[in-house]
Write an enzyme that holds these catalytic residues in place. Structure first.
Site: not given
Ligand code: PHB
Ligand code: APR
Length: 390
Positions: A72, A201, A293, A297, A385
């Protein structure tokens, strides 16, 4: 039994450490409380930094990751009814992340460990740590009713947040820094194509939402929920309805829904234990720190910890230098705190807090607008990130 390093815990931290130490000619054993299937059934995040991928390559465990993982170049931020793309690759001079489930990383590491015949004791009960303040640490455990003792040079506590290693340290030797957030994430996994090619997000007045994925045919979605909520209060239909309310119209149109194959609630917490070394005991991964989450990280920090630790032990065994183990805690914590800050900040700009009033909602909105319109702000988000350098 005598061995150079006894590793407690067969999560990603313990397994990756085991492979790195083996590559450096350092013998190790892993003691894991659960069985293999249980460890592999835990569903966790799936965003790998380039540094994590490089470590997996170094130990020869990246073949399937390169075949099946999705690269990505960016993420999308959704707020105020629209989506805005952050081009992380452009903002960082070419860096990307790889989408590949933590469960798959764990499976690949377990398989590699089995292939070379390194010893892992699953269902090791009542693990206890002894004498790590002295020269001859020992670890005891019970397997099938029989007590065993291992004498070692070092113990690596890779046994997660609830593990025994951190709890074996006297309270006055450790300092805890903690923030518990007043909400959780309700997550589902479904055999449906992801709504978008990149992660979304979303900041919404009903609460945060995240659209993630494991592959082109398997999606992972989350909505912010209250801490006293229960996954069984959420039918699949109720979940999809709530997710749709938090997404922009175009995403809602594209969203493919289907039955969930997993549904659970996770609390959010920031936690750091200092230091990460106590004599001949080292903590690594979730045993030493937890991040919410939001910044993806957790696994990546476990990887950077064990990189520092394995390098330090290699220096000790092959160059007789104690410099690396002497600075392990300091080096690891410097990177940990930057990731703690990033995860805390991402959490704070994307969620509704019980005290989020109109003023703080406007501030969040201004922050998000700034992020997507300022090159400097985009660059700061992106470099964190994709992962700060080791
Ligand atoms: C996930 O795919 O479970 C996931 C992805 C990004 C995040 C948290 C969880 O920031
Ligand atoms: N004895 C032996 N093993 C133990 C004990 C114990 N007393 N306590 C816990 N364990 C095992 C757990 O069963 C688990 O398999 O230690 C392992 C720790 O693994 P993780 O919790 O996955 O922690 P870590 O390897 O540090 O990985 C960090 O996992 O929790 C996520 O978000 C986190 O992605 C990050 C990653």
């Amino acid at each position: 039994m005598r061995i150079q390093v006894a590793i407690i815990g067969a999560g990603p931290a313990g397994l990756l450490l085991g492979q790195l130490l083996h590559a450096y000619g350092i013998e190790n054993i892993i003691l894991e409380r659960k069985n293999r299937a249980y460890v592999l059934a835990r569903i966790r995040a799936g965003v790998l930094e380039q540094g994590t991928v490089s470590l997996l390559e170094e130990v020869g465990v990246a073949e399937r990751l390169h075949r099946e993982g999705l690269i990505h170049d960016g993420i999308e931020l959704a707020f105020g009814g629209a989506r805005h793309r952050i081009d992380m690759k452009q903002a960082t001079g070419g860096k990307t992340v790889t989408i590949y489930g933590q469960t798959e990383v764990t499976r690949d590491l377990m398989d590699a460990r089995d292939r070379i015949g390194l010893k892992t004791v699953y269902e090791a009960d009542d693990v206890t740590l002894h004498d790590f303040d002295g020269k001859r640490p020992r670890v005891r455990y019970v397997k099938d009713g029989t007590t065993h003792e291992i004498e070692c040079d070092f113990i690596a506590g890779c046994d997660g947040f609830h593990g025994v290693s951190r709890q074996s340290v006297t309270a006055d030797a450790i300092r805890i820094f903690e923030r518990v957030y007043p909400f959780g994430w309700l997550g589902i996994l479904s055999e449906t194509p992801p709504v978008s090619e990149e992660l979304i997000y979303a900041n919404h007045e009903r609460g945060f939402a995240l659209c993630s994925m494991r592959s082109h045919t398997r999606s992972r979605y989350y909505v912010q929920c209250s801490l006293d909520d229960h996954a069984d209060h959420w039918s699949d239909d109720k979940f999809w309805d709530e997710l749709k309310r938090r997404l922009d119209p175009e995403a809602v149109d594209r969203l493919v829904t289907g039955p969930s194959i997993e549904k659970s609630i996770a609390p959010l917490r920031s936690f750091v234990a200092e230091p990460m070394r106590f004599g001949r005991l080292f903590l690594a991964g979730d045993a030493a720190h937890i991040v919410p989450p939001t910044g993806a990280k957790g696994l990546n920090l476990a990887a950077s910890d064990v990189h520092y630790l394995a390098t330090a032990l290699r220096e000790l065994y092959s160059e007789k230098s104690e410099a690396g183990i002497g600075s392990y805690s300091q080096r690891a914590l410097a990177r940990v705190w930057k990731a703690e800050r990033f995860s805390w900040w991402m959490t704070s700009i994307l969620h509704r807090f019980p005290d989020t009033d109109d003023f703080s909602a406007r501030i969040q909105n201004a922050e998000l607008n700034y992020l997507v319109s300022s090159k400097a702000a985009t660059a700061a988000l992106s470099e964190n990130y994709v992962g700060l350098p080791y």
